[in-house]
Design a protein around this motif. Structure first.
Motif, mmCIF file in Angstrom:
data_model
loop_
_atom_site.group_PDB
_atom_site.id
_atom_site.type_symbol
_atom_site.label_atom_id
_atom_site.label_comp_id
_atom_site.label_asym_id
_atom_site.label_seq_id
_atom_site.Cartn_x
_atom_site.Cartn_y
_atom_site.Cartn_z
ATOM 1 N N ALA A 90 1.140 -0.822 -0.018
ATOM 2 C CA ALA A 90 -0.179 0.020 -0.412
ATOM 3 C C ALA A 90 1.039 1.479 0.168
ATOM 4 C CB ALA A 90 -0.419 -0.290 0.959
ATOM 5 N N VAL A 91 1.239 1.894 -0.685
ATOM 6 C CA VAL A 91 1.919 3.074 -1.071
ATOM 7 C C VAL A 91 1.134 4.501 -0.550
ATOM 8 C CG1 VAL A 91 3.294 4.516 -2.653
ATOM 9 C CG2 VAL A 91 2.964 1.536 -3.282
ATOM 10 N N PHE A 92 1.295 5.151 0.208
ATOM 11 C CA PHE A 92 0.656 5.980 0.063
ATOM 12 C C PHE A 92 1.189 7.429 0.389
ATOM 13 C CE2 PHE A 92 -0.485 2.781 3.662
ATOM 14 C CZ PHE A 92 -1.618 3.107 3.308
ATOM 15 N N PHE A 93 0.656 8.344 -1.064
ATOM 16 C CA PHE A 93 1.292 10.086 -0.854
ATOM 17 C C PHE A 93 0.631 10.696 -0.741
ATOM 18 C CE2 PHE A 93 0.911 6.808 -4.687
ATOM 19 C CZ PHE A 93 1.816 6.739 -5.645
ATOM 20 N N SER A 94 1.637 11.941 -0.045
ATOM 21 C CA SER A 94 1.219 12.997 1.173
ATOM 22 C C SER A 94 2.356 14.119 1.190
ATOM 23 C CB SER A 94 0.862 11.969 2.372
ATOM 24 O OG SER A 94 0.840 13.829 2.776
ATOM 25 N N GLY A 95 1.880 15.297 0.313
ATOM 26 C CA GLY A 95 3.003 16.192 0.046
ATOM 27 C C GLY A 95 3.600 15.360 -1.254
ATOM 28 N N GLY A 115 -6.647 1.545 -7.106
ATOM 29 C CA GLY A 115 -6.265 2.875 -6.501
ATOM 30 C C GLY A 115 -7.198 3.726 -7.200
ATOM 31 N N VAL A 116 -7.069 4.563 -7.199
ATOM 32 C CA VAL A 116 -6.333 5.175 -5.895
ATOM 33 C C VAL A 116 -7.382 5.358 -5.128
ATOM 34 C CG1 VAL A 116 -5.550 7.371 -5.694
ATOM 35 C CG2 VAL A 116 -5.166 6.129 -7.216
ATOM 36 N N ALA A 117 -7.506 5.082 -3.798
ATOM 37 C CA ALA A 117 -8.097 5.526 -2.888
ATOM 38 C C ALA A 117 -8.152 7.038 -1.801
ATOM 39 C CB ALA A 117 -8.766 4.666 -1.687
ATOM 40 N N ILE A 118 -8.845 7.311 -1.318
ATOM 41 C CA ILE A 118 -8.727 8.718 -0.999
ATOM 42 C C ILE A 118 -9.032 8.495 0.811
ATOM 43 C CG2 ILE A 118 -9.053 10.930 0.019
ATOM 44 C CD1 ILE A 118 -9.707 11.121 -3.227
ATOM 45 N N LEU A 119 -8.062 8.925 1.602
ATOM 46 C CA LEU A 119 -8.159 8.859 3.629
ATOM 47 C C LEU A 119 -8.143 10.203 3.733
ATOM 48 C CD1 LEU A 119 -5.864 6.341 2.551
ATOM 49 C CD2 LEU A 119 -6.936 5.739 4.531
ATOM 50 N N GLU A 120 -8.604 11.331 4.879
ATOM 51 C CA GLU A 120 -8.429 11.949 5.647
ATOM 52 C C GLU A 120 -8.051 11.549 6.561
ATOM 53 O OE1 GLU A 120 -7.906 16.295 6.330
ATOM 54 O OE2 GLU A 120 -9.006 15.167 4.654
ATOM 55 N N VAL A 121 -6.789 12.073 7.170
ATOM 56 C CA VAL A 121 -5.378 11.519 7.955
ATOM 57 C C VAL A 121 -5.075 12.395 8.446
ATOM 58 C CG1 VAL A 121 -3.078 10.249 8.440
ATOM 59 C CG2 VAL A 121 -4.598 9.711 6.642
ATOM 60 N N TYR A 122 -5.188 12.492 10.155
ATOM 61 C CA TYR A 122 -4.761 13.438 11.134
ATOM 62 C C TYR A 122 -3.775 12.897 11.469
ATOM 63 C CZ TYR A 122 -9.510 14.984 11.229
ATOM 64 O OH TYR A 122 -10.555 15.210 10.485
ATOM 65 N N LYS A 123 -3.034 14.606 11.871
ATOM 66 C CA LYS A 123 -1.340 13.602 12.422
ATOM 67 C C LYS A 123 -1.757 13.337 13.636
ATOM 68 C CE LYS A 123 0.065 18.370 10.110
ATOM 69 N NZ LYS A 123 0.949 20.350 10.644
ATOM 70 N N GLY A 132 -3.643 15.804 6.064
ATOM 71 C CA GLY A 132 -4.879 15.772 5.300
ATOM 72 C C GLY A 132 -5.226 15.203 3.950
ATOM 73 N N GLN A 133 -5.626 14.991 3.079
ATOM 74 C CA GLN A 133 -5.918 14.683 2.068
ATOM 75 C C GLN A 133 -5.251 13.509 1.285
ATOM 76 O OE1 GLN A 133 -9.603 15.840 0.283
ATOM 77 N NE2 GLN A 133 -8.390 14.800 -2.212
ATOM 78 N N VAL A 134 -5.222 12.294 1.724
ATOM 79 C CA VAL A 134 -3.732 11.257 1.183
ATOM 80 C C VAL A 134 -4.451 10.394 0.257
ATOM 81 C CG1 VAL A 134 -2.506 9.453 1.839
ATOM 82 C CG2 VAL A 134 -2.754 11.753 3.618
ATOM 83 N N TYR A 135 -3.225 10.217 -0.819
ATOM 84 C CA TYR A 135 -3.906 9.058 -1.463
ATOM 85 C C TYR A 135 -3.321 8.036 -0.916
ATOM 86 C CZ TYR A 135 -5.237 13.264 -3.643
ATOM 87 O OH TYR A 135 -5.767 14.589 -3.674
ATOM 88 N N VAL A 136 -4.394 6.432 -1.849
ATOM 89 C CA VAL A 136 -3.038 5.337 -1.582
ATOM 90 C C VAL A 136 -3.714 4.802 -2.599
ATOM 91 C CG1 VAL A 136 -5.282 4.786 -0.243
ATOM 92 C CG2 VAL A 136 -2.607 3.657 0.093
ATOM 93 N N LEU A 137 -2.829 4.103 -2.951
ATOM 94 C CA LEU A 137 -2.710 3.071 -4.181
ATOM 95 C C LEU A 137 -2.013 1.369 -3.661
ATOM 96 C CD1 LEU A 137 0.378 2.665 -6.348
ATOM 97 C CD2 LEU A 137 -0.440 4.568 -6.938
#
Length: 326
Positions: A250-255, A305-313, A284-289
């Motif tokens: 699972a590859v998470f794209f953030s910034g 993919g691609v799916a979206i998660l709202e991720v908090y610090k 924030g709005q993080v993408y994953v594939l």
């Protein structure tokens, strides 16, 4: 469903997979593009956004938004956002025609929102994807005038995103960097809303196999939360012949980060993939594939993919309970 945000977003993003320009394939390759293709790609997204705001302003009144907690001047500002999207459509259409290139046209869309909260939640998602689309395409634009215009539109889309996120009591700037996405990644997200119509332009983009996030009763928190991808192993076995011994990530794209986490197969017969902990440092709005490689996250290695998660610090999740899954 590619999205997992709140219950409102889940309802809003009930995807309808159809439409003559949507091509689903198991094997997706990196497209070859030029400036004309990129402008039509941008125009496709701007048509979608324009129609989204047109429908929202027609379906919900100022009083509806106020009753949902979005006090004045929120409704007037939505009109300004709609105006911006109209101008973007006209500018891109004119630029294509001036270059002797046929512009695409508006298609038929279904957004599935039934109340103002769902509409605003989906607005946040779409605006974020728009920013990521322009950012990801920027490196391929050869004409400097087009590049400047794309940068100017991107900056406005980013303002939209920040305003909508703040209206949802989310951080308006959750990451020091925005997240670039490539063409097929964005198309896989946009195609969920295209339900019909035809275009005189054949764009070279394809949709990845869908990645469905299992609804979580908790907020997603970096370096803590688990994520389950419903039926993903079963689907990958069918589409790509992967086995229980095939390493999948699972590859998470953030910034500007692309962070792979090896998945495991859950117990039982559901055929789910799961990771037990989100990577640290994403927000924030993080993408994953899902990828067959831990280092090469190209279209050719993407299996879903691609799916979206709202991720908090970590340690920054809201105090209010998350809406329950249904």
């Amino acid at each position: 469903m590619r999205y997992s945000l709140t219950l409102a977003a889940s309802l809003a993003l009930s995807a309808v997979q159809a439409g003559p320009i949507v091509t689903r394939d198991h094997i997706v390759t990196t497209p070859t593009v030029n400036d004309g293709i990129i402008l039509n790609y941008a125009l496709t997204l701007e048509y979608l956004e324009r129609k989204f705001y047109m429908d929202g302003l027609a379906n919900y009144t100022q009083a509806d938004f106020v009753a949902a907690g979005f006090e004045d001047p929120f409704y007037e500002n939505l009109k300004e956002i709609y105006f911006d999207e109209q101008v973007h459509v006209q500018y891109l259409s004119d630029a294509l025609e001036a270059a002797g290139i046929t512009p695409t046209n508006e298609l038929v869309y279904s957004f599935g929102t039934t109340n103002p909260m769902q509409f605003v939640t989906l607005s946040s998602v779409l605006e974020g994807v728009g920013v990521s689309a322009y950012l990801g395409a920027a490196r391929d634009i050869m004409n400097k005038d087009y590049l400047t215009a794309a940068g100017s539109i991107l900056a406005v889309e980013a303002r939209h995103t920040s305003y909508i996120r703040a209206s949802l009591n989310q951080s308006p700037f959750p990451n020091p960097f925005d997240t670039p996405l490539r063409y097929n990644q964005v198309f896989s997200l946009a195609a969920d809303f295209i339900v019909g119509g035809s275009s005189p332009v054949a764009l070279p983009f394809k949709e990845f196999p869908e990645l469905t996030l299992q609804c979580s009763q908790y907020y997603y928190e970096a370096d803590r939360s688990s994520v389950t991808f419903s039926g993903a192993f079963k689907q990958a076995a069918k589409d790509f012949g992967v086995t229980r011994d095939t390493p999948i990530y699972a590859v998470f794209f953030s910034g500007l980060q692309k962070l792979p986490v090896q998945v495991r197969i859950t117990a039982g017969n559901a055929g789910d993939y799961k990771i037990d902990r989100l990577p640290a440092g994403i927000s924030g709005q993080v993408y994953v594939l899902l990828s067959k490689s831990s280092t090469d996250f190209s279209d050719e290695n993407t299996i879903a993919g691609v799916a979206i998660l709202e991720v908090y610090k970590k340690g920054m999740i809201p105090a209010t309970p998350k809406e329950k899954c249904h």
